[in-house]
Design a protein around this motif. Structure first.
Motif, short mmCIF file in Angstrom:
data_model
loop_
_atom_site.label_atom_id
_atom_site.label_comp_id
_atom_site.label_asym_id
_atom_site.label_seq_id
_atom_site.Cartn_x
_atom_site.Cartn_y
_atom_site.Cartn_z
N VAL A 218 7.53 -0.73 0.17
CA VAL A 218 7.18 -1.47 -1.04
C VAL A 218 5.78 -1.08 -1.51
O VAL A 218 5.53 -0.94 -2.70
CB VAL A 218 7.26 -2.99 -0.80
CG1 VAL A 218 6.81 -3.76 -2.04
CG2 VAL A 218 8.69 -3.40 -0.44
N MET A 219 4.86 -0.87 -0.56
CA MET A 219 3.51 -0.48 -0.91
C MET A 219 3.50 0.87 -1.63
O MET A 219 2.77 1.07 -2.61
CB MET A 219 2.64 -0.40 0.35
CG MET A 219 1.16 -0.15 0.06
SD MET A 219 0.43 -1.57 -0.80
CE MET A 219 -1.11 -0.88 -1.36
N LEU A 220 4.31 1.80 -1.15
CA LEU A 220 4.41 3.12 -1.79
C LEU A 220 4.89 2.96 -3.23
O LEU A 220 4.35 3.59 -4.16
CB LEU A 220 5.36 4.02 -1.01
CG LEU A 220 5.65 5.40 -1.62
CD1 LEU A 220 4.35 6.19 -1.78
CD2 LEU A 220 6.65 6.16 -0.77
N ALA A 221 5.91 2.13 -3.43
CA ALA A 221 6.43 1.91 -4.78
C ALA A 221 5.37 1.27 -5.67
O ALA A 221 5.23 1.63 -6.84
CB ALA A 221 7.67 1.02 -4.71
N ASN A 226 1.74 1.48 -10.24
CA ASN A 226 0.42 1.26 -10.81
C ASN A 226 -0.20 2.56 -11.32
O ASN A 226 -0.71 2.64 -12.44
CB ASN A 226 -0.48 0.61 -9.76
CG ASN A 226 -1.93 0.56 -10.18
OD1 ASN A 226 -2.79 1.14 -9.53
ND2 ASN A 226 -2.23 -0.13 -11.26
N GLY A 227 -0.13 3.61 -10.51
CA GLY A 227 -0.74 4.90 -10.87
C GLY A 227 -0.10 5.53 -12.09
O GLY A 227 -0.81 5.99 -13.00
N GLY A 255 -1.39 -0.52 -16.93
CA GLY A 255 -1.30 -0.34 -15.48
C GLY A 255 -1.56 -1.58 -14.66
O GLY A 255 -1.14 -1.66 -13.50
N MET A 256 -2.26 -2.56 -15.24
CA MET A 256 -2.60 -3.78 -14.50
C MET A 256 -1.62 -4.89 -14.87
O MET A 256 -1.51 -5.26 -16.03
CB MET A 256 -4.03 -4.21 -14.84
CG MET A 256 -5.07 -3.12 -14.72
SD MET A 256 -5.48 -2.73 -13.02
CE MET A 256 -6.41 -4.18 -12.56
N GLN A 257 -0.93 -5.44 -13.88
CA GLN A 257 0.08 -6.47 -14.12
C GLN A 257 -0.40 -7.85 -13.65
O GLN A 257 -1.22 -7.95 -12.74
CB GLN A 257 1.37 -6.11 -13.39
CG GLN A 257 1.98 -4.78 -13.81
CD GLN A 257 2.50 -4.82 -15.23
OE1 GLN A 257 1.78 -4.51 -16.17
NE2 GLN A 257 3.74 -5.22 -15.42
#
Length: 310
Positions: A218-221, A226-227, A255-257
């Motif tokens: 999940v962190m990778l996703a 974001n990137g 990019g910021m949610q």
């Protein structure tokens, strides 16, 4: 505010670590997630005025680009990443919720640090937040409604209570108690940071046993989501003729949610596992955003005036 933002990832990681090691101290706070998020939205409203919304008429093109990217790129990207990485249903829901919510308020501070257009950033955040009340449940239903039963109307009603009502109260308090609110402005970022840190810690505690297996994927996703959002926000707006200052602003807005809202919706309508993506995003987007803002701060836009059509 800048110092608060820089310290946020440290506090988030610290409290997450404590919650992972001693979940029993945080699980009981599960019922505080929605009230804490309402407090965050209230603090956002306290920083806004009716003039912030009227600024939309001053730069229609930039706002239109930002809103369209916010509610097209981010939801679709979140869905594709989750499906491509073959996430289980709760993790899929969590990623889609992160993608469909509005932009986060941290974008306003990052925009300031990156020498972007702060007034435009505040206006875009306010507008996307209001639009998100209807678009978040709608987009979530369109993307995963066939896979998961989405309580669209219940989500809409909750968003009216959690988002629209506190923001409206904040705006009105700022209008009629402006002098008192102005004195409290330095404290508001601290309150928001505290609330988000507690929310993250609670989610970590509730998912302690599952984080070891799903956390890295999940962190990778989240990092990719974001990137790519930051990159597309910047380069698409650049391609469409926006000034450097406006491009930086749109990059942060896209990019910021508002991942705190994604966490609250996941906890209220789905499962604690669905809140993992929002919690990880809350930590990561402040880290990546701070790094990008620091880079841009060293190279101010050569021309701060927008060159696009109004």
């Amino acid at each position: 505010m800048a110092l608060t933002l820089q310290l946020f990832p440290i506090w988030a990681i610290l409290f997450s670590t404590i919650a992972f090691a001693f979940p029993q101290y945080f699980i009981g706070l599960k019922g505080m997630i929605v009230p804490l998020l309402m407090m965050i939205m209230l603090t956002m409203g306290l920083t806004l005025t009716l003039k912030d919304f009227s600024r939309a008429t001053q730069n229609k093109k930039a706002i239109l680009i930002g809103v369209l990217l916010q509610f097209s790129v981010m939801p679709i990207l979140a869905f594709l990443l989750a499906k491509g990485m073959e996430f289980d249903t709760p993790s899929l829901i969590g990623m889609v919720l992160v993608g469909t919510v509005a932009g986060g308020t941290a974008s306003n501070v990052l925009c300031y640090l990156a020498k972007g257009d702060v007034a435009l950033s505040i206006t875009m955040t306010a507008i996307s937040t209001l639009l998100g009340v209807a678009l978040t449940p709608l987009l979530t239903t369109l993307l995963i409604g066939e896979l998961v039963d989405i309580p669209m109307m219940d989500m809409l009603i909750s968003l009216l209570k959690i988002v629209l009502l506190p923001v409206a109260v904040g705006v009105m308090l700022n209008r009629y108690c402006h002098k008192l609110i102005t004195k409290s402005l330095p404290v508001l970022p601290l309150l928001s940071m505290f609330a988000i840190v507690v929310i993250i810690a609670v989610v970590v505690a509730l998912n302690q046993s599952k984080l070891a297996t799903i956390g890295l994927f999940v962190m990778l996703a989240v990092v990719l989501h974001n990137g790519i959002g930051l990159l597309l926000g910047y380069f698409i707006s650049k391609r469409l003729g926006c000034s450097e200052q406006v491009c930086r602003t749109i990059a942060f807005e896209v990019g910021m949610q508002n991942s705190g809202l994604a966490v609250a919706l996941a906890m209220k309508f789905f499962t604690p596992s669905a809140a993992v993506a929002g919690s990880l995003f809350s930590i990561w987007h402040n880290v990546s955003g701070s790094v990008l803002a620091s880079h841009w701060q060293k190279s101010p836009p050569s021309n701060n005036k927008s060159n696009e059509l109004k």
